[in-house]
Design a protein around this motif. Structure first.
Motif, PDB file in Angstrom:
ATOM      1  N   GLY A 125       6.316   7.202  -7.685  1.00 28.44           N
ATOM      2  CA  GLY A 125       6.045   8.361  -6.849  1.00 28.44           C
ATOM      3  C   GLY A 125       6.137   8.143  -5.360  1.00 28.44           C
ATOM      4  N   ASP A 126       6.442   6.911  -4.910  1.00 28.58           N
ATOM      5  CA  ASP A 126       6.446   6.641  -3.469  1.00 28.58           C
ATOM      6  C   ASP A 126       7.792   6.151  -2.950  1.00 28.58           C
ATOM      7  OD1 ASP A 126       3.513   6.691  -4.168  1.00 28.58           O
ATOM      8  OD2 ASP A 126       3.375   6.323  -2.016  1.00 28.58           O
ATOM      9  N   GLY A 127       8.847   6.484  -3.643  1.00 31.60           N
ATOM     10  CA  GLY A 127      10.180   6.203  -3.136  1.00 31.60           C
ATOM     11  C   GLY A 127      10.764   4.881  -3.607  1.00 31.60           C
ATOM     12  N   ALA A 128      12.083   4.757  -3.410  1.00 31.78           N
ATOM     13  CA  ALA A 128      12.804   3.576  -3.876  1.00 31.78           C
ATOM     14  C   ALA A 128      12.414   2.321  -3.099  1.00 31.78           C
ATOM     15  CB  ALA A 128      14.309   3.810  -3.750  1.00 31.78           C
ATOM     16  N   GLY A 129      12.141   2.482  -1.808  1.00 34.08           N
ATOM     17  CA  GLY A 129      11.762   1.315  -1.012  1.00 34.08           C
ATOM     18  C   GLY A 129      10.473   0.697  -1.483  1.00 34.08           C
ATOM     19  N   HIS A 130       9.490   1.544  -1.782  1.00 30.89           N
ATOM     20  CA  HIS A 130       8.203   1.048  -2.286  1.00 30.89           C
ATOM     21  C   HIS A 130       8.387   0.390  -3.650  1.00 30.89           C
ATOM     22  CE1 HIS A 130       3.875   0.826  -2.827  1.00 30.89           C
ATOM     23  NE2 HIS A 130       4.007   1.438  -3.989  1.00 30.89           N
ATOM     24  N   ALA A 131       9.197   1.009  -4.503  1.00 35.28           N
ATOM     25  CA  ALA A 131       9.452   0.435  -5.830  1.00 35.28           C
ATOM     26  C   ALA A 131      10.122  -0.933  -5.703  1.00 35.28           C
ATOM     27  CB  ALA A 131      10.323   1.382  -6.650  1.00 35.28           C
ATOM     28  N   ALA A 132      11.054  -1.065  -4.757  1.00 32.62           N
ATOM     29  CA  ALA A 132      11.736  -2.343  -4.551  1.00 32.62           C
ATOM     30  C   ALA A 132      10.756  -3.419  -4.083  1.00 32.62           C
ATOM     31  CB  ALA A 132      12.865  -2.185  -3.544  1.00 32.62           C
ATOM     32  N   LYS A 186       0.841  -1.183   0.000  1.00 28.55           N
ATOM     33  CA  LYS A 186       0.000   0.000   0.000  1.00 28.55           C
ATOM     34  C   LYS A 186       0.886   1.247   0.000  1.00 28.55           C
ATOM     35  CE  LYS A 186      -3.822  -2.214   2.505  1.00 28.55           C
ATOM     36  NZ  LYS A 186      -4.648  -2.212   3.735  1.00 28.55           N
ATOM     37  N   PRO A 187       0.491   2.333  -0.677  1.00 25.95           N
ATOM     38  CA  PRO A 187      -0.860   2.644  -1.153  1.00 25.95           C
ATOM     39  C   PRO A 187      -1.196   2.123  -2.547  1.00 25.95           C
ATOM     40  CG  PRO A 187       0.554   4.534  -1.478  1.00 25.95           C
ATOM     41  CD  PRO A 187       1.397   3.496  -0.804  1.00 25.95           C
ATOM     42  N   ASN A 210      -7.540 -15.254 -10.082  1.00 25.96           N
ATOM     43  CA  ASN A 210      -7.209 -15.779  -8.757  1.00 25.96           C
ATOM     44  C   ASN A 210      -6.281 -14.828  -8.005  1.00 25.96           C
ATOM     45  OD1 ASN A 210      -5.214 -17.602  -7.012  1.00 25.96           O
ATOM     46  ND2 ASN A 210      -7.185 -18.638  -7.107  1.00 25.96           N
ATOM     47  N   TRP A 211      -5.205 -14.412  -8.647  1.00 26.58           N
ATOM     48  CA  TRP A 211      -4.261 -13.498  -8.009  1.00 26.58           C
ATOM     49  C   TRP A 211      -4.929 -12.181  -7.635  1.00 26.58           C
ATOM     50  CZ3 TRP A 211       0.709 -13.865 -11.582  1.00 26.58           C
ATOM     51  CH2 TRP A 211       1.335 -15.089 -11.341  1.00 26.58           C
ATOM     52  N   GLY A 212      -5.713 -11.627  -8.571  1.00 24.19           N
ATOM     53  CA  GLY A 212      -6.340 -10.336  -8.334  1.00 24.19           C
ATOM     54  C   GLY A 212      -7.307 -10.363  -7.164  1.00 24.19           C
ATOM     55  N   VAL A 213      -8.157 -11.398  -7.121  1.00 30.63           N
ATOM     56  CA  VAL A 213      -9.121 -11.510  -6.021  1.00 30.63           C
ATOM     57  C   VAL A 213      -8.387 -11.697  -4.698  1.00 30.63           C
ATOM     58  CG1 VAL A 213     -10.948 -12.951  -5.028  1.00 30.63           C
ATOM     59  CG2 VAL A 213     -10.990 -12.391  -7.463  1.00 30.63           C
ATOM     60  N   TYR A 214      -7.324 -12.503  -4.711  1.00 31.55           N
ATOM     61  CA  TYR A 214      -6.600 -12.771  -3.460  1.00 31.55           C
ATOM     62  C   TYR A 214      -5.932 -11.513  -2.922  1.00 31.55           C
ATOM     63  CZ  TYR A 214      -3.816 -15.115   0.048  1.00 31.55           C
ATOM     64  OH  TYR A 214      -3.263 -15.484   1.245  1.00 31.55           O
ATOM     65  N   ILE A 215      -5.254 -10.768  -3.797  1.00 33.65           N
ATOM     66  CA  ILE A 215      -4.581  -9.544  -3.358  1.00 33.65           C
ATOM     67  C   ILE A 215      -5.598  -8.550  -2.812  1.00 33.65           C
ATOM     68  CG2 ILE A 215      -3.265  -7.539  -4.158  1.00 33.65           C
ATOM     69  CD1 ILE A 215      -1.929  -9.472  -6.205  1.00 33.65           C
ATOM     70  N   TRP A 216      -6.699  -8.378  -3.538  1.00 37.13           N
ATOM     71  CA  TRP A 216      -7.725  -7.445  -3.073  1.00 37.13           C
ATOM     72  C   TRP A 216      -8.291  -7.902  -1.726  1.00 37.13           C
ATOM     73  CZ3 TRP A 216     -12.779  -8.249  -1.711  1.00 37.13           C
ATOM     74  CH2 TRP A 216     -13.515  -7.100  -1.417  1.00 37.13           C
ATOM     75  N   ALA A 217      -8.577  -9.204  -1.596  1.00 35.94           N
ATOM     76  CA  ALA A 217      -9.178  -9.727  -0.368  1.00 35.94           C
ATOM     77  C   ALA A 217      -8.279  -9.481   0.841  1.00 35.94           C
ATOM     78  CB  ALA A 217      -9.472 -11.219  -0.517  1.00 35.94           C
TER      79      ALA A 217
END
Length: 338
Positions: free
Chosen positions: A210-217, A34-35, A89-96
């Motif tokens: 837009g959320d920094g190198a850590g988020h990108a990693a 997130k985000p 399957n992946w999409g529903v799981y991540i959202w859930a």
């Protein structure tokens, strides 16, 4: 030789625990992204999985399967179907997980073996043993109880179970190894996923830039999170019996359930406990029936062993059948997990 064999089995078990353990603990990872929304995470997972698996295949020099696959349009079509189903399957799981439905998501992988059996009967016209029929009936009752408990059908669980069961069915038809299959499927997913990420960036909605190198990693690490358990599973599959892998497969939803209740503090009213108890009863019946059938098959194979070619072939066939039965009713174990 005996010590070496024991060492191989120990290595296989450790890899099996590692694979199913990582699949079970993956709900801890998705909230870290997130985000980013579920669609952005899903697209990054597709893109970076292909990158990671491509590098891995380059290192081990396993590319012969790709040329053979490209010459078989029917298998390519099945790969495309598998890619579409696992995307759901992946999409529903991540959202859930990121929406606070970890327990309901875990339920999907608990009831997946029951859905797989039902599909075998309805689509493949398979015949079930009495205990399997009872397990399916108990599973159906569990869904009804959970529908009352949730105030709606457990659509997250059912979506995950049916999509993963369909994925396993298609993968059996394709007959590719876990890493090769993931490479082929993510190759199908790659361009649409990359196109979506580029569109998101162009419209200022990308968190990757837009959320920094850590988020990108962390977003790039989705490829490792997807492929590394498959590598461990592959190491386990060649060292331990399928019956052992069939039992280990329940570790993942158990870990997910415990995380949902103990870590994410999701509600578990009495009617939900009742529904889960029915599901666990059904799985216990399936496991008992599979182990009993495997022991019977091995006994028959042992007693039938004679030095004639016909009987030796029958014995080998019975032994293979025993391993298949003991592995449990779930989908292809090499199917990519959440």
């Amino acid at each position: 030789m005996a010590g070496e064999s024991r060492g191989e089995r120990r290595t296989g078990l450790l890899n099996g625990f590692a694979a199913y353990g990582m699949w079970g603990l993956v709900p801890l990872f998705w909230p870290l992204l997130k985000p980013a929304g579920a669609l952005e995470i899903l697209a990054h997972r597709m893109v970076w999985s292909l990158v990671f698996v491509g590098v891995l295949l380059l290192v081990v020099r396993r590319w012969a399967w790709a040329g053979e696959l490209l010459r078989q349009p029917r298998r390519l079509g099945l790969i495309a179907v598998a890619a579409a189903v696992i995307t759901v399957n992946w999409g529903v799981y991540i959202w859930a997980v990121n929406a606070g439905h970890v327990v309901e998501a875990s339920l999907g992988y608990f009831i997946n073996p029951l859905v797989t059996i039902a599909m075998g009967v309805l689509i493949l016209k398979e015949r079930l043993r009495p205990a399997q029929w009872v397990a399916v009936g108990v599973g159906f009752a569990a869904v009804l109880v959970l529908t009352v408990g949730y105030g709606r059908p457990p659509w997250i669980s059912l979506s995950l179970a049916f999509s993963f069961a369909t994925y396993g069915l298609v993968k059996k038809k394709v007959n590719l190894g876990g890493i090769e299959s993931l490479a082929a499927e993510t190759a199908v997913q790659f361009l649409p996923a990359l196109g979506y990420l580029l569109w998101l960036t162009a419209h200022g909605g990308s968190t990757f830039t837009g959320d920094g190198a850590g988020h990108a990693a962390l977003l790039a690490a989705t490829g490792v999170v997807t492929a590394l358990p498959l590598v461990c599973f592959g190491a386990a599959a060649i060292r331990v019996p399928l019956s052992t892998l069939g039992l280990l497969q329940y570790l993942a939803p158990v870990f997910q359930f415990l995380l949902g209740v103990l870590y994410f503090d999701e509600a578990m009213p009495p009617e939900r406990w009742a529904g889960f108890a029915l599901v666990w009863l059904a799985l216990s019946l399936l496991t008992w029936d599979a182990l009993r059938a495997a022991r019977t098959a091995r006994t028959v194979a042992s007693e039938s062993a004679v030095p004639s070619r016909t009987m030796t072939t029958g014995t080998a066939s019975a032994a293979r059948k025993a391993e298949s039965v003991a592995s449990g009713p779930g989908p292809d174990p090499e199917a990519a997990r959440p």
